[in-house]
Structures are given as structure tokens and as C-alpha cells.
Enzyme design. Structure first.
Site, mmCIF file in Angstrom:
data_model
loop_
_atom_site.group_PDB
_atom_site.id
_atom_site.type_symbol
_atom_site.label_atom_id
_atom_site.label_comp_id
_atom_site.label_asym_id
_atom_site.label_seq_id
_atom_site.Cartn_x
_atom_site.Cartn_y
_atom_site.Cartn_z
ATOM 1 N N ARG A 120 0.695 -1.077 0.178
ATOM 2 C CA ARG A 120 -0.060 0.050 -0.072
ATOM 3 C C ARG A 120 0.704 1.187 0.132
ATOM 4 N NH1 ARG A 120 -2.874 -2.826 4.196
ATOM 5 N NH2 ARG A 120 -4.763 -3.967 3.097
ATOM 6 N N LYS A 142 1.989 10.952 -11.702
ATOM 7 C CA LYS A 142 1.256 10.044 -12.533
ATOM 8 C C LYS A 142 1.978 8.831 -12.794
ATOM 9 C CE LYS A 142 -1.859 12.639 -15.701
ATOM 10 N NZ LYS A 142 -2.111 12.632 -17.204
ATOM 11 N N GLU A 184 7.476 17.483 -25.956
ATOM 12 C CA GLU A 184 7.162 17.989 -24.819
ATOM 13 C C GLU A 184 7.720 19.216 -24.292
ATOM 14 O OE1 GLU A 184 4.471 16.130 -23.753
ATOM 15 O OE2 GLU A 184 4.832 14.218 -24.534
ATOM 16 N N LYS A 226 5.929 22.349 -15.348
ATOM 17 C CA LYS A 226 5.016 21.257 -15.150
ATOM 18 C C LYS A 226 4.703 21.333 -13.493
ATOM 19 C CE LYS A 226 3.760 16.516 -15.465
ATOM 20 N NZ LYS A 226 3.931 15.308 -16.287
ATOM 21 N N GLU A 236 -5.489 16.276 -11.487
ATOM 22 C CA GLU A 236 -5.660 16.546 -12.836
ATOM 23 C C GLU A 236 -7.532 16.831 -12.938
ATOM 24 O OE1 GLU A 236 -5.203 13.085 -15.422
ATOM 25 O OE2 GLU A 236 -4.425 14.517 -16.691
ATOM 26 N N ARG A 240 -4.507 21.211 -15.006
ATOM 27 C CA ARG A 240 -3.602 20.156 -15.565
ATOM 28 C C ARG A 240 -4.000 19.874 -16.879
ATOM 29 N NH1 ARG A 240 -0.581 15.759 -11.642
ATOM 30 N NH2 ARG A 240 0.588 14.886 -13.219
ATOM 31 N N ASN A 244 -2.184 18.533 -21.879
ATOM 32 C CA ASN A 244 -2.558 17.813 -22.962
ATOM 33 C C ASN A 244 -2.453 18.446 -24.430
ATOM 34 O OD1 ASN A 244 -2.755 15.498 -21.449
ATOM 35 N ND2 ASN A 244 -4.755 16.258 -20.627
ATOM 36 N N HIS A 247 -2.280 16.452 -27.406
ATOM 37 C CA HIS A 247 -2.306 15.060 -27.082
ATOM 38 C C HIS A 247 -3.587 14.402 -27.492
ATOM 39 C CE1 HIS A 247 1.217 15.811 -24.844
ATOM 40 N NE2 HIS A 247 1.343 14.302 -24.394
ATOM 41 N N HIS A 251 -3.060 11.135 -29.371
ATOM 42 C CA HIS A 251 -3.272 9.800 -29.198
ATOM 43 C C HIS A 251 -4.203 9.101 -30.324
ATOM 44 C CE1 HIS A 251 -2.943 10.713 -24.360
ATOM 45 N NE2 HIS A 251 -2.057 10.335 -24.958
ATOM 46 N N HIS A 264 5.368 8.356 -29.068
ATOM 47 C CA HIS A 264 4.494 9.330 -28.536
ATOM 48 C C HIS A 264 4.879 10.818 -28.810
ATOM 49 C CE1 HIS A 264 1.764 11.096 -25.570
ATOM 50 N NE2 HIS A 264 2.855 11.651 -24.863
HETATM 51 N N1 LIG Z 1 3.639 9.482 -15.983
HETATM 52 C C1 LIG Z 1 3.430 10.402 -16.778
HETATM 53 O O1 LIG Z 1 2.990 11.625 -16.526
HETATM 54 C C2 LIG Z 1 3.671 10.369 -18.335
HETATM 55 C C3 LIG Z 1 3.988 11.457 -19.193
HETATM 56 C C4 LIG Z 1 4.488 11.175 -20.400
HETATM 57 C C5 LIG Z 1 4.607 10.019 -21.097
HETATM 58 N N2 LIG Z 1 4.550 8.968 -19.858
HETATM 59 C C6 LIG Z 1 4.542 7.368 -20.284
HETATM 60 O O2 LIG Z 1 6.232 7.303 -20.781
HETATM 61 C C7 LIG Z 1 6.204 6.359 -21.533
HETATM 62 C C8 LIG Z 1 7.421 6.896 -22.663
HETATM 63 O O3 LIG Z 1 8.495 7.106 -22.084
HETATM 64 P P1 LIG Z 1 9.555 7.315 -22.921
HETATM 65 O O4 LIG Z 1 9.429 8.063 -24.218
HETATM 66 O O5 LIG Z 1 10.914 7.671 -22.020
HETATM 67 O O6 LIG Z 1 9.933 5.725 -23.538
HETATM 68 P P2 LIG Z 1 10.823 4.478 -22.880
HETATM 69 O O7 LIG Z 1 10.903 4.515 -21.489
HETATM 70 O O8 LIG Z 1 10.124 3.243 -23.594
HETATM 71 O O9 LIG Z 1 12.321 4.685 -23.372
HETATM 72 C C9 LIG Z 1 12.458 4.990 -24.819
HETATM 73 C C10 LIG Z 1 13.644 3.959 -25.095
HETATM 74 O O10 LIG Z 1 14.952 4.396 -24.959
HETATM 75 C C11 LIG Z 1 15.616 3.749 -24.094
HETATM 76 N N3 LIG Z 1 16.415 4.326 -23.130
HETATM 77 C C12 LIG Z 1 16.067 4.965 -21.937
HETATM 78 N N4 LIG Z 1 17.010 5.885 -21.508
HETATM 79 C C13 LIG Z 1 18.111 5.588 -22.318
HETATM 80 C C14 LIG Z 1 19.554 6.053 -22.318
HETATM 81 N N5 LIG Z 1 19.745 6.992 -21.520
HETATM 82 N N6 LIG Z 1 20.227 5.744 -23.470
HETATM 83 C C15 LIG Z 1 19.571 4.750 -24.424
HETATM 84 N N7 LIG Z 1 18.409 4.523 -24.414
HETATM 85 C C16 LIG Z 1 17.813 4.677 -23.392
HETATM 86 C C17 LIG Z 1 14.561 2.694 -23.333
HETATM 87 O O11 LIG Z 1 15.034 1.526 -22.955
HETATM 88 C C18 LIG Z 1 13.571 2.687 -24.501
HETATM 89 O O12 LIG Z 1 14.151 1.370 -25.328
HETATM 90 C C19 LIG Z 1 4.986 5.948 -21.975
HETATM 91 O O13 LIG Z 1 4.466 4.717 -21.607
HETATM 92 C C20 LIG Z 1 4.062 7.063 -21.716
HETATM 93 O O14 LIG Z 1 2.616 6.471 -21.500
HETATM 94 C C21 LIG Z 1 4.069 9.093 -18.694
HETATM 95 ZN ZN LIG Z 2 2.822 13.340 -23.732
#
Ligand SMILES: NC(=O)c1ccc[n+]([C@@H]2O[C@H](COP(=O)([O-])OP(=O)(O)OC[C@H]3O[C@@H](n4cnc5c(N)ncnc54)[C@H](O)[C@@H]3O)[C@@H](O)[C@H]2O)c1
Ligand SMILES: [Zn+2]
Ligand SMILES: NC(=O)c1ccc[n+]([C@@H]2O[C@H](COP(=O)([O-])OP(=O)(O)OC[C@H]3O[C@@H](n4cnc5c(N)ncnc54)[C@H](O)[C@@H]3O)[C@@H](O)[C@H]2O)c1
Ligand SMILES: [Zn+2]
Lengths: 366, 366
Positions: A120, A142, A184, A226, A236, A240, A244, A247, A251, A264
Site C-alpha cells: 500500500r 502520474k 514535450e 509542469k 487533474e 492540468r 494535454n 495530445h 493519441h 508518442h
Molecule cells: N507519467 C506521466 O506523466 C507520463 C507522461 C508522459 C509519458 N508517460 C509515459 O512514458 C512512456 C514513454 O516514455 P519514454 O519516451 O521515456 O519511453 P521509454 O521508457 O520506452 O524509453 C525509450 C527507449 O529509450 C531507451 N532508453 C532509455 N534511456 C536511455 C538512455 N539514456 N540511453 C539509451 N537508451 C535509453 C529505453 O530503454 C527505450 O528503449 C509511455 O509509456 C508514456 O505513457 C508518462
Molecule cells: Zn505526452
């Protein structure tokens, strides 16, 4: 290094931004209720950075359980989450064991959700290794996993105890991922800071070339914005939603092409163009502003034209968006460059004109 | 009907206690952000009570999605939780759809956790249908599912918007389940209210016979005490541990016999006896107090003798308890009848004497 302070009603935490922070255990130690952590990472990031972080912590007397997950959005599921729980329970990790996310947004979202649920609620620290994670997913609390019927459908609002954004980790990031993160960054400029937008126009080449100082400034300003928005609206319910921008269209692109076809951030790039075009259609921004937006998105290495999903598919996918309220489409649009607003009464004809307009590619098959 | 008010730092909600509340949609309507709910229940409770609750809500213009899960602690798992998510997503339930738990603690814990996670937090209402759920699990916001490696290991602190405890629903409850609920009621008397304990001694026969007025009083006093403790310590860092009176021993009984052999409340009954015996061993309560405790537990139809697990198994299972802090055994013991305290320096010899003493059955094989 600079440190931002994110203050929320129930908690506050530091966001450290700089270089070579990975080796500095002192950024982590003050946040550990117990000298035991689990570092959650993936098979791509582990060979690059796990030993450094683990070594720094062990040298400071912290017991480290490394948990290395498969890499990819496809693994952002309950089954992978369960690998974290299995590892924690097998090593008898207590409720005060801190989970450290070392990776991009996928690792950050899953580790945060695992921390939210483990007994928890276990403490949690973010060490984001992608630009997207540094400017977006690691800040704001999030967390989520995907469900076969929808992305990020299962999750929690759960804040980390600290965020450590090390610019030097971005050296190894694939160029496409860097551009996706820049989408972003551009979003923050467009939605709320015309000066930052101008700075981005002047410095986009340095950012694309991974100049650490330029990156640190972009991460800092993005996180500030942010943090500011999240502090106003942690759960949200209102402002907030500005985050988006691009987005709702984005999406739809991701869903329409099948998730993973575009990153993305790429979808958000093309999505921001459509949001800008719709804002122009409504008479809020002029053609020059639209052209500036397009040049900046292109300079970041992002697509400025969305794929041609067909109007029905656009509407269908946009109506699935989580931000839908009582069945009504909501958009974040631009009153001006640097000033976004939430709009839920867009005339269907205006939307149709944008979806039939020049920011949709008609020449390519997908 | 009487209504208690549970005030927490971030939220407050009513606990309604009375008869025939199931048909009163007005207790639910004020809490719905949208006239759409999902009622989560199980195959045992649905034929008894689903139509009444669903009918009352539909008559008030609320759209109802019934979700009927298999019955049993064995189903308090991610797979069952996923049935809830599947149903919500298939019906396109939005983040403002309210989840109503209609059932015992298993349904309440799962529905609450599903609500905590669905789109990062949907509204949630508890309609507890077992005595245990009315006096314990529906109040306080702990939600969870089990993991193969441990009970309630994955969950969230997540508060309902209202709790509706209808005494008439208890008419159909199996007698063993009623007794199990009474164990938690006795716990409140023992841990913090000598007057209530005396009232229970005088009224146990009425409770066992399901006198609605007596039950309503017992539920009210139990909820008041739980609400009071939870209000002081929502996230279980201190005084909330008092609610674990009898539970460190009880969990060892459940784990030692295999979960399900004894009901939780039965294990807590025998566990409270051992806690009382250990308190006596330490010189805190006298033999008369120990005898009173035993008579009350027996009058509720609960076991007063724990199974003989063997000292090693006792220690092993107790050290697995989630309440363990840094490897140290913690007990909730009685300074007096009606006054519990948290103790983490019990002399091993005292514990050994209790585990070799008369409150362990030696005559039966398990
Ligand atoms: N929580 C939130 O507020 C929020 C906001 C935006 C996106 N997200 C989520 O984030 C995710 C996308 O994140 P992302 O774009 O970081 O993708 P990701 O985590 O898949 O990373 C992208 C790729 O880069 C690789 N990688 C990471 N760091 C590296 C480094 N330093 N050197 C080499 N390779 C590296 C990863 O292994 C992966 O293959 C999605 O699932 C999305 O839903 C969440
Ligand atoms: Zn985004
Ligand atoms: N969240 C908390 O704070 C908390 C506290 C204590 C226990 N719990 C959890 O609660 C669960 C136990 O709850 P429980 O004792 O209510 O068990 P339960 O939910 O399994 O219910 C017991 C049995 O009674 C049936 N039943 C329920 N209501 C009935 C009715 N009115 N008439 C006839 N049959 C009925 C159920 O279908 C089930 O077969 C455990 O999983 C435990 O971990 C949670
Ligand atoms: Zn209990």
C-alpha cells in the site's frame, strides 16, 4: 546542478537537474527511510547505467536489489509489474524499501505504480534517463500500466521523494527518442511561456546536438512549468489538462496507426500542429504564428503532418481519450503562442476543415 | 439510522448504520459525480441483494453496470480485479463512474483497489454485507489484493465516499461468519473501551441472535473507534497498529494452518487470547481479566485455543507479518482490559511460555 522544489498540498520534493548526478549517492541518501533500495531498470539501460548507480549506493552502505525488466511499451503491463512484486517479496523487501526507477517513462510509470501498490505504498525515487521522462513523466506523480483495452488505464497518483535528472545520461539516447522528448519541451513553450518558446527557436540546434547546458535549461524550464501546473491541480481536475496540448490529436494518431508505429512524442508533434491549425481556424492565432509553430516542430526533428486516418477514425479515436468528460470532446487550443486554453465547444465544421486540411498527409500509405 | 462522520486530513465521509438502507438510493445519490455506477458483488451476494440495490438506483435514474465476481478469498487476486477493469473498459466507464462494493471484505477490498487504480482513481462507495466488513474492512480506506507470496501485499490507501451498513443484510450471513465479525467487535472493546467491553459481555447473546438494535450499537461503537484511530493515523505509521490486537498471532494461525482453514476472525479470536495470555505473563492483566476475555470470546462462538503450530513455525510466521519493522517482532498487548499498547521488546522467554501454555491446543491434529 540546480534544484527545483515541487510543493504539493501533502508533500514536497526536489528535482535535481545537472550532469554526472548518477554517481552522487548524497542526492538519494536523505530520502531513504531504510538503507535498502530496489533499482528497477530495463535490459537496455542496465548495461549502460546500472553499475554506476548501484556502485555509488553500495559504497554508501545501501543494500541494492537490482530488478531488470524487458524493454518496451509492450511490457508496461501487469505481468511485468508482477516481476517487480515477485522480486520484492522474494527478497522480503519491507514497506520502507525505496524503489528507484532508472529508465525512461515506461520504467518510471511502472516503478511508480509498483511503489504505490507495494504494501500500500513504498517510497519511490525517479532517475529519468530519457528526455521525455526528465521533462514530463518523472514529474507530477502520474503512474500507470496499460490494459489491453486502453493505455495507462490502470494507475495511481503517487509522488516520488526526489527526481534526479542527469543530462549526461542523454548522450546514449537514440536521436528519435531525443526528438520525441523535445515535443514535450515545445509543448510547454506553446502552452504557457512565449519567452521560453522564443528561446527554443533560438536554441533548437543546440538541443538537437545534445549540448548539456542547453538541455539543462530546457529541462529546468519544462519542469518548472509542469511543477507549477501540478501544484495547482495534482489530481487533474482542471488546469492540468493544459498539459494535454497536442495530445488529443496525438493519441488518435497513436491509436489509429497502432501504438508503437510512431513514438508518442512524434504523434504529439503532429498533434500540436493540428491543435495550432484548429486554433488558426477559429481565428485565435494568425498564419505567421502557425508557420513559426511548424518551423520549430520541424527543427526538433518531428513530423509536422499527421497521417490520414479518415474523419470517422479521427473522431472515434479522439472520443476514446481519457480526457473525455461525459462524452464531450475537449481540446487544448492556443489563444496565442504561449497561451493555451481548454475548449469543449469546438464547432464540428471547424474540426472537419482541419482534418481535411494541409496538416494531414495524403500522399503516403500507412 | 444513525450517521457517523469520518474526518480525515483530505476528505470526510459518512458511515450510515441502520436497517433497510439498501433500498434508499438517497444515501448514494449525493455522492455520484455522474449518474452512472458499477455495482461489484459476487455470486453469493448477487442473488440475495443485487436486484434491490440496482432497482433502487435505476428508479432514481442511475445507469447501473453489475459486475458479479466469483466468491472467495482465493479470488482476491489480480485476475479477478482484471474482470472489473475489463467490464468497466468494455462499457466505456469514465473516470467519474462510481464503483459500489456490495459484499464482504473480499469484495470491498478488491472494489476499493480497483477504484483506486481505474484511470488513477474513480469514486467508490462501500455497502458492506458481512459484520466483519461493517465493523472493520469497509472503514478506514485500506484496500488490497493478495499475491501468491503474501496476503494483502498489493493495494492502496483509498477512502470511499460513503459507507452504508444495513443490519438487515446480516440476516442471511452464515453463523460462522457472524462470529468471525464479532471477533473484531470484541477487539475494539479490548483495545480501547472498557465500557463497551462490559456492554458486549452483557449483550453477546443478543448479538449472536442477530438482534438488529444490538448489532447496530456494536457496529456504531466499532466504527466510531476505528474512525477515531484512522483519523489519527490514516497511513498506518503509528497508533493504527493498535487495530492489530490479536492479529500477529492470528496471522500466524492462518498462515500456519494454510489460509482458509480457519476464518480470519476465528484466528483473531484465538490470537486475542494469546495476546491476553502474553499480557498476563508480563504481569499487566490479572487472571480474572484473562478469564473474562476467554468467556467473551467463547460466547461469541469463537475458538479460545490456538492450534499447536510448534514454536519455530509460530516465530517464522509471525516474522512474516507485514507489521514487522526492520526485522523486529511487534505485538499489540493489553495494559488492562480496554487499554492496548504496542510493544516491540517482549522477552523471548515470556513469548515461549505463552506458546507452551494452556491457550494452545495439544489434543488435536491439524
Ligand atoms: N507519467 C506521466 O506523466 C507520463 C507522461 C508522459 C509519458 N508517460 C509515459 O512514458 C512512456 C514513454 O516514455 P519514454 O519516451 O521515456 O519511453 P521509454 O521508457 O520506452 O524509453 C525509450 C527507449 O529509450 C531507451 N532508453 C532509455 N534511456 C536511455 C538512455 N539514456 N540511453 C539509451 N537508451 C535509453 C529505453 O530503454 C527505450 O528503449 C509511455 O509509456 C508514456 O505513457 C508518462
Ligand atoms: Zn505526452
Ligand atoms: N480493508 C481492511 O481494512 C480489512 C480489514 C479486515 C479484513 N479485510 C479483508 O476482508 C476479507 C474478509 O472479509 P469477510 O470476512 O467479509 O469475508 P468475505 O467477503 O469472503 O465474506 C464471507 C462470506 O460471506 C458471504 N456473504 C457476504 N455477505 C453475505 C450476506 N449478507 N449473506 C450471506 N452471505 C454473505 C460471502 O460471499 C463469503 O462467502 C479478507 O480478504 C481480509 O483481508 C480487510
Ligand atoms: Zn482483522
Amino acid at each position: 546542478m540546480i534544484t527545483l522544489d515541487l510543493s504539493l498540498p501533502d508533500t514536497r520534493y526536489p528535482i535535481h537537474i545537472g550532469r554526472d548526478l548518477l554517481d552522487d549517492a548524497n542526492l538519494i541518501l536523505p530520502h531513504l527511510p531504510q538503507r535498502k533500495v530496489a533499482i528497477v531498470t530495463n535490459t537496455t539501460v542496465a548495461p549502460l547505467y546500472l553499475a554506476r548507480l548501484q556502485g555509488a549506493l553500495e559504497a554508501a552502505g545501501v543494500a541494492v536489489l537490482p530488478i531488470v525488466l524487458p524493454d518496451g511499451e509492450a511490457y508496461k503491463t501487469w505481468d511485468t509489474l508482477n516481476l517487480i512484486f515477485d522480486a520484492l517479496l522474494s527478497s522480503r523487501a519491507e514497506r520502507k524499501t525505496t524503489l528507484i526507477a532508472l529508465g525512461g517513462g515506461v520504467i518510471g510509470d511502472m516503478t511508480g505504480f509498483a511503489a504505490a501498490c507495494y504494501q500500500r505504498g513504498a517510497p519511490f525515487i525517479q532517475v529519468p534517463t530519457t528526455l521525455l521522462a526528465q521533462v514530463d513523466s518523472s514529474v507530477g506523480g502520474k503512474t500507470a500500466i496499460n490494459h489491453p483495452k486502453g493505455k495507462n488505464m490502470i494507475g495511481a497518483f503517487y509522488q516520488p521523494r526526489a527526481v534526479i535528472a542527469d543530462m549526461t545520461l542523454l548522450d546514449t539516447l537514440p536521436q528519435r527518442e531525443l526528438s520525441a522528448g523535445l515535443a514535450e519541451v515545445i509543448k510547454y513553450g506553446l502552452l504557457g511561456d512565449a519567452d521560453f518558446l522564443a528561446w527554443l527557436e533560438a536554441n533548437m540546434a543546440r538541443l538537437v546536438a545534445r549540448d548539456h547546458d542547453a538541455l539543462a535549461h530546457a529541462v529546468r524550464r519544462s519542469c518548472e512549468m509542469k511543477a507549477d501546473i501540478v501544484a495547482q491541480d495534482e489530481k487533474e481536475s482542471g488546469v492540468r489538462a493544459l498539459l494535454n496540448l497536442g495530445h488529443t490529436f496525438g493519441h488518435a494518431i497513436e491509436a489509429g496507426l497502432g501504438f508503437g508505429a510512431w513514438l508518442h512524442g512524434e504523434a504529439v508533434g503532429a498533434g500540436m500542429m493540428l491543435a495550432a491549425a484548429l486554433s488558426h481556424e477559429l481565428g485565435w492565432i494568425d498564419a505567421a504564428a502557425l508557420a513559426r509553430t511548424e518551423r520549430l516542430i520541424a527543427a526538433a526533428g518531428l513530423p509536422t503532418r499527421a497521417p490520414d486516418l479518415g474523419v470517422d477514425a479521427w473522431l472515434e479515436h479522439m472520443s476514446h481519450d481519457k480526457k473525455v468528460e461525459s462524452g464531450r470532446l475537449r481540446f487544448v487550443l492556443l489563444k496565442a503562442l504561449g497561451q493555451a486554453a481548454i475548449v469543449d465547444d469546438v464547432a464540428p465544421e471547424a474540426l472537419q476543415r482541419v482534418l481535411a486540411g494541409p496538416y494531414i498527409r495524403r500522399d503516403t500509405a500507412y
